[in-house]
Design an enzyme around this catalytic site. Structure first.
Site, mmCIF file in Angstrom:
data_model
loop_
_atom_site.group_PDB
_atom_site.id
_atom_site.type_symbol
_atom_site.label_atom_id
_atom_site.label_comp_id
_atom_site.label_asym_id
_atom_site.label_seq_id
_atom_site.Cartn_x
_atom_site.Cartn_y
_atom_site.Cartn_z
ATOM 1 N N TYR A 1 0.845 -1.213 0.000
ATOM 2 C CA TYR A 1 0.000 0.000 0.000
ATOM 3 C C TYR A 1 0.875 1.257 0.000
ATOM 4 O O TYR A 1 0.503 2.297 -0.522
ATOM 5 C CB TYR A 1 -0.982 -0.033 1.181
ATOM 6 C CG TYR A 1 -2.209 0.826 0.956
ATOM 7 C CD1 TYR A 1 -3.064 0.589 -0.125
ATOM 8 C CD2 TYR A 1 -2.513 1.879 1.813
ATOM 9 C CE1 TYR A 1 -4.185 1.371 -0.335
ATOM 10 C CE2 TYR A 1 -3.635 2.663 1.610
ATOM 11 C CZ TYR A 1 -4.461 2.409 0.541
ATOM 12 O OH TYR A 1 -5.566 3.202 0.325
ATOM 13 N N LYS B 1 -3.314 8.422 2.644
ATOM 14 C CA LYS B 1 -4.564 8.267 3.410
ATOM 15 C C LYS B 1 -4.427 8.858 4.820
ATOM 16 O O LYS B 1 -5.394 9.381 5.374
ATOM 17 C CB LYS B 1 -4.974 6.790 3.482
ATOM 18 C CG LYS B 1 -5.435 6.192 2.154
ATOM 19 C CD LYS B 1 -6.587 6.944 1.520
ATOM 20 C CE LYS B 1 -7.175 6.210 0.319
ATOM 21 N NZ LYS B 1 -8.094 7.036 -0.475
HETATM 22 P P1 NAP Z 1 -12.234 3.354 -8.556
HETATM 23 O O1 NAP Z 1 -13.525 2.808 -9.007
HETATM 24 O O2 NAP Z 1 -11.037 3.092 -9.421
HETATM 25 O O3 NAP Z 1 -12.388 4.922 -8.264
HETATM 26 C C1 NAP Z 1 -11.275 5.816 -8.174
HETATM 27 C C2 NAP Z 1 -11.694 7.075 -8.879
HETATM 28 O O4 NAP Z 1 -10.688 8.115 -8.752
HETATM 29 C C3 NAP Z 1 -11.901 6.855 -10.378
HETATM 30 O O5 NAP Z 1 -13.163 7.341 -10.762
HETATM 31 C C4 NAP Z 1 -10.761 7.676 -10.966
HETATM 32 O O6 NAP Z 1 -10.997 8.134 -12.275
HETATM 33 C C5 NAP Z 1 -10.701 8.815 -9.987
HETATM 34 N N1 NAP Z 1 -9.547 9.658 -10.243
HETATM 35 C C6 NAP Z 1 -8.223 9.324 -10.262
HETATM 36 N N2 NAP Z 1 -7.485 10.374 -10.621
HETATM 37 C C7 NAP Z 1 -8.337 11.411 -10.848
HETATM 38 C C8 NAP Z 1 -8.191 12.772 -11.246
HETATM 39 N N3 NAP Z 1 -6.987 13.309 -11.499
HETATM 40 N N4 NAP Z 1 -9.302 13.548 -11.368
HETATM 41 C C9 NAP Z 1 -10.515 13.040 -11.131
HETATM 42 N N5 NAP Z 1 -10.734 11.752 -10.750
HETATM 43 C C10 NAP Z 1 -9.654 10.952 -10.613
HETATM 44 O O7 NAP Z 1 -11.832 2.740 -7.131
HETATM 45 P P2 NAP Z 1 -12.506 2.814 -5.685
HETATM 46 O O8 NAP Z 1 -11.902 1.671 -4.942
HETATM 47 O O9 NAP Z 1 -13.974 2.919 -5.779
HETATM 48 O O10 NAP Z 1 -11.858 4.145 -5.089
HETATM 49 C C11 NAP Z 1 -12.620 5.205 -4.528
HETATM 50 C C12 NAP Z 1 -11.961 5.673 -3.238
HETATM 51 O O11 NAP Z 1 -12.126 4.654 -2.249
HETATM 52 C C13 NAP Z 1 -10.460 5.943 -3.348
HETATM 53 O O12 NAP Z 1 -10.149 7.071 -2.571
HETATM 54 C C14 NAP Z 1 -9.867 4.690 -2.729
HETATM 55 O O13 NAP Z 1 -8.555 4.907 -2.229
HETATM 56 C C15 NAP Z 1 -10.868 4.459 -1.628
HETATM 57 N N6 NAP Z 1 -10.859 3.136 -0.997
HETATM 58 C C16 NAP Z 1 -10.895 2.012 -1.781
HETATM 59 C C17 NAP Z 1 -10.879 0.764 -1.170
HETATM 60 C C18 NAP Z 1 -10.904 -0.504 -1.996
HETATM 61 O O14 NAP Z 1 -10.547 -1.549 -1.475
HETATM 62 N N7 NAP Z 1 -11.307 -0.459 -3.262
HETATM 63 C C19 NAP Z 1 -10.845 0.664 0.239
HETATM 64 C C20 NAP Z 1 -10.816 1.832 0.998
HETATM 65 C C21 NAP Z 1 -10.818 3.065 0.367
HETATM 66 P P3 NAP Z 1 -10.191 7.406 -13.488
HETATM 67 O O15 NAP Z 1 -10.660 5.984 -13.496
HETATM 68 O O16 NAP Z 1 -10.578 8.169 -14.694
HETATM 69 O O17 NAP Z 1 -8.728 7.538 -13.167
#
Ligand code: NAP
Length: 269
Positions: free
Chosen positions: A161, A168
């Site tokens: 990570y 984070k």
């Molecule tokens: P996800 O579907 O890949 O979503 C991440 C989003 O961030 C995507 O829509 C991505 O757009 C966007 N993003 C990245 N760079 C960007 C930029 N410059 N401008 C605007 N948007 C941008 O994955 P997710 O897991 O749902 O992630 C959402 C949040 O939850 C993140 O903060 C992640 O760290 C957090 N989280 C995830 C998990 C897990 O296990 N999945 C657990 C805890 C927390 P693009 O696809 O166009 O880059």
């Protein structure tokens, strides 16, 4: 996904940032908010994403789909000006955005972390929260609520990570400082620390998909985190049910964060 329906969010409008596809955490939250009567606007980045975003947005009755790259101040100003022109004010915001070079989400943190990617990760994954909160708060003229998404890697070391854990930690600290500034305007600011979910973001972390499933073995509930659990927490925080809660990081991870040593590592006798 079947989310409980009702009117908890009736009359409330808000912006959801970070839907990449129907597996995104932001999408699960959006579906739950819509099922409770919220009106939603969405942002996306890039043309290809708009094509994927539009049918999803339309499925929850939204036709406000705005482009926004959070690394670009002018783009963010434009997005929020367009939102203001459409709605005047908003009641809530979902920030679910993070990025880091996947080549640095593996191996040694100390050896593999470059200055460039450290800064890029902090920019997209942390500063964007501050920048978006600033702009969204100007539209929350009757108070409001905003959330971001964090992970246990902020508090504990997780294999691979790496720099995202540092980001984070800064995201969670930023949540408290934003909450401090916006509290007097009646705006609540919180983070959800979610357990691992199968999304595009998780796929970028080496071995990330192996984390899904660890909940079944090691969490207190002996189960994986569900999208319904995360979305339900978001509904609580973003609705009036969340009154009096701000500057909080709520763990939605089946109790994984509270485990010091799992049963499997200790003798049962
Ligand atoms: P996800 O579907 O890949 O979503 C991440 C989003 O961030 C995507 O829509 C991505 O757009 C966007 N993003 C990245 N760079 C960007 C930029 N410059 N401008 C605007 N948007 C941008 O994955 P997710 O897991 O749902 O992630 C959402 C949040 O939850 C993140 O903060 C992640 O760290 C957090 N989280 C995830 C998990 C897990 O296990 N999945 C657990 C805890 C927390 P693009 O696809 O166009 O880059």
């Amino acid at each position: 996904m079947a989310y409980p329906t009702g009117n908890i969010m009736a009359g409330k409008r808000g912006l959801v940032m970070g839907v990449a596809n129907d597996k995104s955490i932001a999408w699960g939250i959006a579906e739950q908010l819509a099922a409770q009567g919220a009106e939603l606007a969405f942002t996306y980045q890039g043309e290809a994403l708009e094509k994927r975003m539009r049918p999803l947005a339309e499925s929850v009755g939204s036709n406000i789909i705005l482009e926004c790259d959070v690394t670009n101040d002018e783009a963010m100003d434009k997005t929020f000006a367009e939102l203001e022109a459409k709605w005047g004010k908003i009641d809530f915001l979902v920030h679910a955005i993070a990025f880091s070079d996947k080549n640095e989400l593996k191996g040694s943190f100390v050896e593999n972390t470059s200055r460039d990617n450290f800064l890029k990760s902090m920019d997209v994954s942390v500063y964007s929260w501050v920048a978006v909160a600033k702009r969204a708060s100007k539209l929350m003229t009757d108070g409001g609520s905003m959330i971001t998404l964090s992970y246990l890697g902020a508090e504990r070391t997780i294999p691979s990570y790496n720099v995202m854990g540092v980001a984070k930690a800064a995201l969670e600290a930023s949540t408290r400082y934003i909450a401090r500034d916006l509290g007097p305007s009646g705006i609540r600011v919180n983070a959800i620390s979610a357990g691992p979910m199968r999304t595009l973001a998780l796929a970028g972390i080496k071995g990330g998909r192996d984390l899904v499933g660890t909940g079944r073995e090691w969490s207190l509930l002996k189960e994986d985190t569900t999208m319904e659990g995360i979305a339900g927490c978001a509904l609580w925080l973003l609705s009036d049910l969340g009154a009096s809660t701000t500057a909080e990081v709520v763990h939605v991870d089946a109790g994984f964060h509270a485990v010091g040593v799992p049963e499997s590592a200790a003798s049962a006798e």
